[in-house]
Scaffold this active site. Structure first.
Site, PDB file in Angstrom:
ATOM      1  N   GLY A   1       0.828  -1.195   0.000  1.00 47.39           N
ATOM      2  CA  GLY A   1       0.000   0.000   0.000  1.00 47.39           C
ATOM      3  C   GLY A   1       0.863   1.247   0.000  1.00 47.39           C
ATOM      4  O   GLY A   1       2.000   1.228   0.484  1.00 47.39           O
TER       5      GLY A   1
ATOM      6  N   HIS B   1      -4.134   1.177   7.536  1.00 47.47           N
ATOM      7  CA  HIS B   1      -2.800   1.787   7.570  1.00 47.47           C
ATOM      8  C   HIS B   1      -2.722   2.977   6.598  1.00 47.47           C
ATOM      9  O   HIS B   1      -2.241   4.055   6.965  1.00 47.47           O
ATOM     10  CB  HIS B   1      -1.767   0.711   7.209  1.00 47.47           C
ATOM     11  CG  HIS B   1      -0.358   1.200   7.133  1.00 47.47           C
ATOM     12  ND1 HIS B   1       0.617   0.818   8.033  1.00 47.47           N
ATOM     13  CD2 HIS B   1       0.253   2.048   6.257  1.00 47.47           C
ATOM     14  CE1 HIS B   1       1.764   1.418   7.705  1.00 47.47           C
ATOM     15  NE2 HIS B   1       1.566   2.156   6.636  1.00 47.47           N
ATOM     16  N   GLU B   2      -3.211   2.764   5.376  1.00 55.13           N
ATOM     17  CA  GLU B   2      -3.109   3.829   4.362  1.00 55.13           C
ATOM     18  C   GLU B   2      -4.033   5.000   4.697  1.00 55.13           C
ATOM     19  O   GLU B   2      -3.671   6.158   4.499  1.00 55.13           O
ATOM     20  CB  GLU B   2      -3.422   3.284   2.966  1.00 55.13           C
ATOM     21  CG  GLU B   2      -2.501   2.159   2.480  1.00 55.13           C
ATOM     22  CD  GLU B   2      -1.030   2.438   2.674  1.00 55.13           C
ATOM     23  OE1 GLU B   2      -0.600   3.598   2.583  1.00 55.13           O
ATOM     24  OE2 GLU B   2      -0.286   1.472   2.941  1.00 55.13           O
TER      25      GLU B   2
ATOM     26  N   CYS C   1       6.016  -0.226   7.061  1.00 55.65           N
ATOM     27  CA  CYS C   1       5.652   0.920   6.229  1.00 55.65           C
ATOM     28  C   CYS C   1       6.835   1.269   5.332  1.00 55.65           C
ATOM     29  O   CYS C   1       7.980   1.240   5.783  1.00 55.65           O
ATOM     30  CB  CYS C   1       5.325   2.109   7.138  1.00 55.65           C
ATOM     31  SG  CYS C   1       4.895   3.611   6.247  1.00 55.65           S
ATOM     32  N   LEU C   2       6.546   1.610   4.080  1.00 55.18           N
ATOM     33  CA  LEU C   2       7.623   1.968   3.148  1.00 55.18           C
ATOM     34  C   LEU C   2       8.359   3.230   3.604  1.00 55.18           C
ATOM     35  O   LEU C   2       9.497   3.454   3.209  1.00 55.18           O
ATOM     36  CB  LEU C   2       7.058   2.179   1.742  1.00 55.18           C
ATOM     37  CG  LEU C   2       6.526   0.915   1.053  1.00 55.18           C
ATOM     38  CD1 LEU C   2       5.796   1.277  -0.231  1.00 55.18           C
ATOM     39  CD2 LEU C   2       7.651  -0.074   0.776  1.00 55.18           C
TER      40      LEU C   2
ATOM     41  N   HIS D   1      -2.485   7.286   7.105  1.00 62.72           N
ATOM     42  CA  HIS D   1      -1.533   8.225   6.490  1.00 62.72           C
ATOM     43  C   HIS D   1      -2.209   9.533   6.098  1.00 62.72           C
ATOM     44  O   HIS D   1      -1.602  10.602   6.177  1.00 62.72           O
ATOM     45  CB  HIS D   1      -0.918   7.608   5.224  1.00 62.72           C
ATOM     46  CG  HIS D   1       0.314   6.781   5.456  1.00 62.72           C
ATOM     47  ND1 HIS D   1       1.476   7.312   5.974  1.00 62.72           N
ATOM     48  CD2 HIS D   1       0.574   5.472   5.230  1.00 62.72           C
ATOM     49  CE1 HIS D   1       2.401   6.354   6.052  1.00 62.72           C
ATOM     50  NE2 HIS D   1       1.881   5.226   5.609  1.00 62.72           N
TER      51      HIS D   1
ATOM     52  N   GLN E   1       3.079   9.956   1.068  1.00 65.98           N
ATOM     53  CA  GLN E   1       4.365   9.244   1.016  1.00 65.98           C
ATOM     54  C   GLN E   1       5.156   9.575  -0.250  1.00 65.98           C
ATOM     55  O   GLN E   1       6.340   9.237  -0.337  1.00 65.98           O
ATOM     56  CB  GLN E   1       4.150   7.728   1.094  1.00 65.98           C
ATOM     57  CG  GLN E   1       3.655   7.270   2.461  1.00 65.98           C
ATOM     58  CD  GLN E   1       3.492   5.762   2.507  1.00 65.98           C
ATOM     59  OE1 GLN E   1       2.492   5.238   2.038  1.00 65.98           O
ATOM     60  NE2 GLN E   1       4.481   5.074   3.037  1.00 65.98           N
TER      61      GLN E   1
HETATM   62 ZN    ZN Z   1       2.768   3.394   5.539  1.00 64.61          ZN
END
Ligand code: ZN
Length: 165
Positions: free
Chosen positions: A46, A137-138, A95-96, A141, A51
């Site tokens: 995701g 999670h997304e 998380c990226l 953000h 991000q």
């Molecule tokens: Zn993330």
């Protein structure tokens, strides 16, 4: 399409509230195409617009719950909101924007989201297990929330090593 660089934790862009998308134009489509390419390239499940440095309510999620002979596909969610959730799952989450870090996070096991597609049409979509975790999670953000805030604790380097065996 292009791969965009992923903003890392510490950058204040990840702590801000995102504004709704109001124009469903070529610029949005390019952003979504780039986000998908960046997501697939990174091997994540995701990615949220902040991000890649864009403070708009847009996320892409890789649907991995597909039949054995089916292909994974990307779900685009514009201006998404969670309309129902059910059950519970507790497990590691990463998380990226926080490479190499994982925490134990409890999330609902089933999540229904109402969102708009890239042309502004409203739709509803359900996610289960990893996809439900990913939706939560997304969407976090988009409110400037990162998973460590949701984690009961972060995983130690020893635990992360064990997972590789
Ligand atoms: Zn993330």
């Amino acid at each position: 399409m292009a791969i965009r660089s992923i903003v890392l934790k510490g950058d204040s862009v990840l702590e801000k509230h995102c504004r709704p998308v109001t124009e469903f134009n070529d610029r949005l489509h390019l952003l979504l195409d780039d986000m998908t390419q960046t997501l697939l390239e990174s091997g994540g499940v995701g990615l949220a617009a902040p991000q890649v440095g864009v403070l708009r309510q847009a996320v892409v999620v890789l649907e991995t719950n597909v039949p054995e002979d089916g292909e994974e596909y990307v779900i685009e969610l514009i201006n998404p909101e969670i309309i129902s959730e059910d059950g519970e799952q507790r497990g590691p989450e990463g998380c990226l924007s926080l490479p190499g870090q994982y925490g134990i996070v409890t999330r609902p096991n089933l999540v229904k989201v109402r969102a708009q597609d890239r042309n502004g049409n409203f739709f509803e979509v359900e996610g289960e297990a990893l996809t439900a975790r990913c939706f939560c999670h997304e969407l976090d953000h988009l409110s400037g929330v990162l998973f460590p805030e949701r984690a009961e604790r972060m995983m130690t380097p020893e635990e992360l090593n064990e997972d590789k065996h």
